[in-house]
Design an enzyme around this catalytic site. Structure first.
Site, PDB file in Angstrom:
ATOM      1  N   GLU A  35      35.455  42.554  38.252  1.00 34.18           N
ATOM      2  CA  GLU A  35      35.972  41.963  39.495  1.00 34.18           C
ATOM      3  C   GLU A  35      36.894  40.811  39.128  1.00 34.18           C
ATOM      4  OE1 GLU A  35      33.294  41.287  42.791  1.00 34.18           O
ATOM      5  OE2 GLU A  35      34.644  39.778  43.649  1.00 34.18           O
TER       6      GLU A  35
ATOM      7  N   ASP B 135      42.746  33.449  33.087  1.00 30.33           N
ATOM      8  CA  ASP B 135      43.593  34.507  33.624  1.00 30.33           C
ATOM      9  C   ASP B 135      43.037  35.892  33.237  1.00 30.33           C
ATOM     10  OD1 ASP B 135      45.655  36.221  34.266  1.00 30.33           O
ATOM     11  OD2 ASP B 135      47.213  35.016  33.303  1.00 30.33           O
TER      12      ASP B 135
ATOM     13  N   ASP C 224      45.329  36.439  45.588  1.00 30.64           N
ATOM     14  CA  ASP C 224      46.226  35.448  46.205  1.00 30.64           C
ATOM     15  C   ASP C 224      47.429  36.191  46.789  1.00 30.64           C
ATOM     16  OD1 ASP C 224      44.665  33.240  45.633  1.00 30.64           O
ATOM     17  OD2 ASP C 224      45.523  32.995  43.639  1.00 30.64           O
TER      18      ASP C 224
ATOM     19  N   THR D 282      33.632  39.041  52.068  1.00 28.24           N
ATOM     20  CA  THR D 282      33.885  37.946  51.117  1.00 28.24           C
ATOM     21  C   THR D 282      34.262  36.724  51.944  1.00 28.24           C
ATOM     22  OG1 THR D 282      36.285  38.151  50.846  1.00 28.24           O
ATOM     23  CG2 THR D 282      34.921  39.610  49.483  1.00 28.24           C
ATOM     24  N   ARG D 283      34.254  35.602  51.296  1.00 29.61           N
ATOM     25  CA  ARG D 283      34.588  34.358  51.987  1.00 29.61           C
ATOM     26  C   ARG D 283      36.032  34.386  52.520  1.00 29.61           C
ATOM     27  NH1 ARG D 283      32.506  28.752  49.887  1.00 29.61           N
ATOM     28  NH2 ARG D 283      30.736  30.158  49.843  1.00 29.61           N
TER      29      ARG D 283
HETATM   30  C1  LIG Z   1      42.415  34.461  47.791  1.00 27.00           C
HETATM   31  S1  LIG Z   1      41.161  34.174  46.627  1.00 27.00           S
HETATM   32  C2  LIG Z   1      39.984  35.441  46.995  1.00 27.00           C
HETATM   33  C3  LIG Z   1      38.642  35.172  46.422  1.00 27.00           C
HETATM   34  C4  LIG Z   1      37.572  36.254  46.698  1.00 27.00           C
HETATM   35  N1  LIG Z   1      37.913  37.516  46.063  1.00 27.00           N
HETATM   36  C5  LIG Z   1      37.383  36.444  48.171  1.00 27.00           C
HETATM   37  O1  LIG Z   1      37.752  37.515  48.693  1.00 27.00           O
HETATM   38  O2  LIG Z   1      36.838  35.522  48.829  1.00 27.00           O
HETATM   39  C6  LIG Z   1      41.900  34.748  45.116  1.00 27.00           C
HETATM   40  C7  LIG Z   1      41.130  34.339  43.868  1.00 27.00           C
HETATM   41  O3  LIG Z   1      41.759  34.899  42.713  1.00 27.00           O
HETATM   42  C8  LIG Z   1      41.731  33.947  41.664  1.00 27.00           C
HETATM   43  N2  LIG Z   1      42.847  34.282  40.747  1.00 27.00           N
HETATM   44  C9  LIG Z   1      44.160  34.081  40.971  1.00 27.00           C
HETATM   45  N3  LIG Z   1      44.898  34.504  39.914  1.00 27.00           N
HETATM   46  C10 LIG Z   1      44.000  34.993  39.013  1.00 27.00           C
HETATM   47  C11 LIG Z   1      44.143  35.542  37.713  1.00 27.00           C
HETATM   48  N4  LIG Z   1      45.345  35.679  37.139  1.00 27.00           N
HETATM   49  N5  LIG Z   1      43.033  35.944  37.065  1.00 27.00           N
HETATM   50  C12 LIG Z   1      41.804  35.804  37.651  1.00 27.00           C
HETATM   51  N6  LIG Z   1      41.605  35.282  38.877  1.00 27.00           N
HETATM   52  C13 LIG Z   1      42.690  34.878  39.545  1.00 27.00           C
HETATM   53  C14 LIG Z   1      41.879  32.596  42.367  1.00 27.00           C
HETATM   54  O4  LIG Z   1      41.365  31.525  41.597  1.00 27.00           O
HETATM   55  C15 LIG Z   1      41.097  32.825  43.648  1.00 27.00           C
HETATM   56  O5  LIG Z   1      39.752  32.431  43.527  1.00 27.00           O
END
Ligand SMILES: C[S@@+](CC[C@H](N)C(=O)[O-])C[C@H]1O[C@@H](n2cnc3c(N)ncnc32)[C@H](O)[C@@H]1O
Length: 233
Positions: A64, A116, A138, A212-213
Site C-alpha cells: 500500500e 518515497d 495526492d 479511508t480518512r
Molecule cells: C491524499 S493522502 C491519502 C492518504 C490515505 N491513502 C487516505 O486515503 O486517507 C496521500 C498520501 O500519500 C503519501 N505520499 C505522497 N507521495 C508519496 C510517495 N512518493 N511515496 C509514498 N507515499 C507518498 C502522502 O504522504 C500522503 O499521506
C-alpha cells in the site's frame, strides 16, 4: 534521523510534507523503538523469498503506497492474516500513528517503509507482489502539477515489473481528472487491463472496504469516488 538528513534524502516522486505537529515524548519513543523493528531495510539485499520479511508465514504479498492514517492497511492486515503487507508513508506523524495501531492490535503481517515508494519499488525483486493499492494519492489538481502525480509512465513500468502476472493494481480517487489520467496512462502502457465491465464496477468500493480518512474528507466536501482495478498482463 535528523531533519537535515531527512531533507537531503533524494526523492523522485514525493512532494509532500514529511512532518506535521511536533510529536510528544511517547510518540517519539514509539517511532524510535518500533520503526526499526518494522522497517524494510533497503540497504540489505532483498531476501530470496520476501515472506522472510515477516515473522509469521505469509502466502501473498501486498503493497500500500501512501497509507496516510493507516486505517485501510490495518483493516486489511487483520482481515488477511496470511498476506504480508508492506505499507509506505513518508509523513512521520502518520507512520507514528500506524505503529501505535500495529502495537495495540498486535498485528505481525505488516512491514513499513518511510520514504518515497519509488525507492522500495526499485528494491523489490521482479514479479513478487500480488497487489498494489494506491488509494487517494495526492491529487495535484492544477494542470501544471499533473507531472507530480504518482501514476506516471515510469511508475507504471515499476508496478509492472514487481507485480506477478494477473496481480492487481487498485487505484481509488475522488478527482475526476486523476481517474481519467490513470485510465489513459494504463491504456497507453499496455501492461494493465482494466477489469471493469460496467459502471457499477468502478463506482462500488472494493469488497470489505473500510474507507479511508481522505475519502471521508472527500465525502464531506461532496465528492464521490472511482475505484479502479487493473490486472497486470
Ligand atoms: C491524499 S493522502 C491519502 C492518504 C490515505 N491513502 C487516505 O486515503 O486517507 C496521500 C498520501 O500519500 C503519501 N505520499 C505522497 N507521495 C508519496 C510517495 N512518493 N511515496 C509514498 N507515499 C507518498 C502522502 O504522504 C500522503 O499521506
Amino acid at each position: 534521523m535528523t531533519d537535515t538528513e531527512r531533507r537531503s534524502r533524494a526523492t523522485e516522486a514525493f512532494y509532500g510534507r514529511r512532518k506535521g505537529k511536533a510529536l510528544r515524548g511517547q510518540q517519539v519513543g514509539r517511532l524510535e523503538t518500533l520503526l526499526p523493528a518494522f522497517l524494510v531495510d533497503l540497504d540489505a539485499a532483498p531476501p530470496q523469498s520476501l515472506d522472510a520479511l515477516f515473522p509469521v508465514p505469509v502466502e501473498r504479498l501486498r503493497l500500500e503506497i501512501g497509507f496516510g492514517g493507516g486505517e485501510h492497511l490495518i483493516h486489511r492486515a487483520k482481515e488477511n492474516p496470511t498476506t504480508g503487507f508492506i505499507g509506505v508513508e513518508p509523513f512521520v506523524n502518520s507512520m507514528q500513528k500506524l505503529l501505535a495501531h500495529v502495537e495495540e492490535a498486535g498485528v505481525s503481517n505488516i512491514r513499513v517503509y518511510d520514504d518515497d515508494a519509488t525507492q522500495l519499488l526499485d528494491w523489490l525483486p521482479d514479479a513478487c507482489l500480488d497487489q498494489i493499492d494506491l488509494l487517494y494519492p495526492d491529487p495535484w489538481p492544477k494542470t501544471r502539477h499533473w507531472k507530480r502525480r504518482f501514476v506516471s509512465a515510469v511508475n507504471l513500468d515499476r508496478f509492472h515489473r514487481v507485480l506477478k502476472p494477473d496481480a492487481l493494481f487498485c487505484f481509488a480517487s475522488d478527482i475526476d481528472t486523476y481517474v481519467n489520467w490513470t485510465l489513459q496512462h494504463c491504456r497507453a502502457h499496455g501492461g494493465f487491463e482494466w477489469t471493469a465491465s460496467n459502471a457499477a464496477d468502478w463506482l462500488t468500493p472494493y469488497a470489505g472496504w473500510p474507507g479511508t480518512r481522505y475519502e471521508a474528507k472527500a465525502r464531506r466536501e461532496g465528492r464521490s469516488s472511482a475505484y479502479l482495478t487493473f490486472k497486470r498482463v
